[in-house]
Design a protein around this motif. Sequence first.
Motif, PDB file in Angstrom:
ATOM      1  N   ALA A   1      12.913   3.328  -8.739  1.00  0.00           N
ATOM      2  CA  ALA A   1      13.555   2.277  -7.940  1.00  0.00           C
ATOM      3  C   ALA A   1      14.133   2.851  -6.652  1.00  0.00           C
ATOM      4  O   ALA A   1      13.998   2.261  -5.571  1.00  0.00           O
ATOM      5  N   ARG A   2      14.773   4.011  -6.745  1.00  0.00           N
ATOM      6  CA  ARG A   2      15.349   4.643  -5.548  1.00  0.00           C
ATOM      7  C   ARG A   2      14.261   5.073  -4.567  1.00  0.00           C
ATOM      8  O   ARG A   2      14.399   4.908  -3.352  1.00  0.00           O
ATOM      9  N   ILE A   3      13.188   5.620  -5.103  1.00  0.00           N
ATOM     10  CA  ILE A   3      12.082   6.054  -4.241  1.00  0.00           C
ATOM     11  C   ILE A   3      11.433   4.841  -3.571  1.00  0.00           C
ATOM     12  O   ILE A   3      11.071   4.882  -2.387  1.00  0.00           O
ATOM     13  N   ALA A   4      11.298   3.746  -4.334  1.00  0.00           N
ATOM     14  CA  ALA A   4      10.722   2.523  -3.768  1.00  0.00           C
ATOM     15  C   ALA A   4      11.572   2.021  -2.612  1.00  0.00           C
ATOM     16  O   ALA A   4      11.048   1.573  -1.581  1.00  0.00           O
ATOM     17  N   TRP A   5      12.901   2.099  -2.754  1.00  0.00           N
ATOM     18  CA  TRP A   5      13.791   1.691  -1.651  1.00  0.00           C
ATOM     19  C   TRP A   5      13.562   2.577  -0.432  1.00  0.00           C
ATOM     20  O   TRP A   5      13.490   2.080   0.704  1.00  0.00           O
TER      21      TRP A   5
ATOM     22  N   GLN B   1       0.826  -1.206   0.000  1.00  0.00           N
ATOM     23  CA  GLN B   1       0.000   0.000   0.000  1.00  0.00           C
ATOM     24  C   GLN B   1       0.862   1.259   0.000  1.00  0.00           C
ATOM     25  O   GLN B   1       0.519   2.263  -0.649  1.00  0.00           O
ATOM     26  N   LEU B   2       1.985   1.224   0.706  1.00  0.00           N
ATOM     27  CA  LEU B   2       2.892   2.374   0.711  1.00  0.00           C
ATOM     28  C   LEU B   2       3.540   2.559  -0.659  1.00  0.00           C
ATOM     29  O   LEU B   2       3.688   3.685  -1.143  1.00  0.00           O
ATOM     30  N   LEU B   3       3.915   1.454  -1.293  1.00  0.00           N
ATOM     31  CA  LEU B   3       4.548   1.542  -2.614  1.00  0.00           C
ATOM     32  C   LEU B   3       3.585   2.089  -3.663  1.00  0.00           C
ATOM     33  O   LEU B   3       4.003   2.770  -4.603  1.00  0.00           O
TER      34      LEU B   3
ATOM     35  N   SER C   1      11.899   3.158   5.069  1.00  0.00           N
ATOM     36  CA  SER C   1      11.367   4.112   6.050  1.00  0.00           C
ATOM     37  C   SER C   1       9.949   3.784   6.484  1.00  0.00           C
ATOM     38  O   SER C   1       9.479   4.301   7.504  1.00  0.00           O
ATOM     39  N   MET C   2       9.267   2.932   5.687  1.00  0.00           N
ATOM     40  CA  MET C   2       7.856   2.590   5.945  1.00  0.00           C
ATOM     41  C   MET C   2       6.995   3.855   6.015  1.00  0.00           C
ATOM     42  O   MET C   2       6.080   3.967   6.837  1.00  0.00           O
ATOM     43  N   GLN C   3       7.311   4.805   5.142  1.00  0.00           N
ATOM     44  CA  GLN C   3       6.543   6.041   5.010  1.00  0.00           C
ATOM     45  C   GLN C   3       6.053   6.173   3.579  1.00  0.00           C
ATOM     46  O   GLN C   3       6.758   5.793   2.643  1.00  0.00           O
ATOM     47  N   PRO C   4       4.845   6.706   3.349  1.00  0.00           N
ATOM     48  CA  PRO C   4       4.346   6.853   1.976  1.00  0.00           C
ATOM     49  C   PRO C   4       5.151   7.881   1.194  1.00  0.00           C
ATOM     50  O   PRO C   4       5.855   8.719   1.775  1.00  0.00           O
ATOM     51  N   PHE C   5       5.045   7.800  -0.120  1.00  0.00           N
ATOM     52  CA  PHE C   5       5.734   8.748  -0.995  1.00  0.00           C
ATOM     53  C   PHE C   5       5.198  10.158  -0.744  1.00  0.00           C
ATOM     54  O   PHE C   5       3.998  10.386  -0.699  1.00  0.00           O
ATOM     55  N   ASN C   6       6.122  11.100  -0.566  1.00  0.00           N
ATOM     56  CA  ASN C   6       5.763  12.499  -0.315  1.00  0.00           C
ATOM     57  C   ASN C   6       6.501  13.364  -1.326  1.00  0.00           C
ATOM     58  O   ASN C   6       7.718  13.523  -1.265  1.00  0.00           O
TER      59      ASN C   6
END
Length: 346
Positions: free
Chosen positions: A322-326, A213-215, A331-336
């Motif tokens: 790929a870097r953002i997915a890592w 869900q975070l990805l 961090s277990m934080q959603p994309f911001n």
Amino acid sequence: MSIIKVLGIDLGKSSFHVIGRDTSGQSILRKKYTRPKLIQFIANLPPCLIAFEACGGAHWLARRCQFFGHDVRLIPPQYVKPYVKGNKNDFIDAAAIAEACGRPEMRFVPPKSEAAQVQAVCHRLRESFITERTASMSRIGAILLEFGLALPTGHSAMKKLFQWLASQSSVELPKMLLLELQVAHDHYLLLNEKITVQDQKIKQAVKQDERCQLLKTIPGIGDITASQLVMEVGTGQQFKHGRNMAAWLGLVPRQYSTGGKTKLLGISKRGNKKLRCLLVHGARSVLSRLDRGEGPFHEWLKKLRASKPFNVALIALANKLARIAWAVLTSMQPFNAVKLHPSLQG
């Protein structure tokens, strides 16, 4: 009696060749085991370092070894090959594994969980059904071509196969051929149903997984890509930073430098081909909306497209994804989008 500190195992379907070494590196065990006997031996062995190649059955055995308290190292087979001495046999391979696992800069594969392996089976079956469906469509098209009919490409035409055949008044097909085409078409429809079932299974698993869900908050990443990332990468802790993960996926330039002169070529295409393909397709979906002025990467991509070809920009964006997915996984934080580097925000 010397205590085994390192155990190198050459895996097989029913036989396993084992080399054990003590603290000084001397071989004190050289034996062949069947699968039940190997598990029994490992269960009674004092905790030690156990290494074997990351191949078929390796992740299951790694989990069993960890259950018995051992430290497990899975080594990519290509990194073991340089340590093979002389001719090849199973015991020499086991010795090479025991030697390779002690190298300070050796790279290892983290063992997959049982849930990740189950998800991998789901993905693998889906891919096989898609491949078989494509073959089925090509088969039907080739049959009709032998009788003077060129079937239009695509699923829309294939689903309406017999309506299309009824409209072709110029050619009259034999009744027996129509019966055979019905068998082939039913198989095509069955594969469509199987693919739909697999898609539903993956979507259901994604809904129940917090990391997926975070990805999915990252532009260009959907259910299939998120599930594949979690299945292959896990928590991402095996990579020091995002660039290492992008390099592992083969989304960085291949280097061929000598004499102090740096020479960068096309992307290396290393690592997981399926995952790299999914990220590239995700980047393509983002680039396709570039003219709408949407998305957090709009300004950066617009500047990039002004000076670089489409495919170069495509790979650059896949690298960023790929870097953002890592970063999201570790961090277990959603994309911001607000936290993006200023150069990506334009």
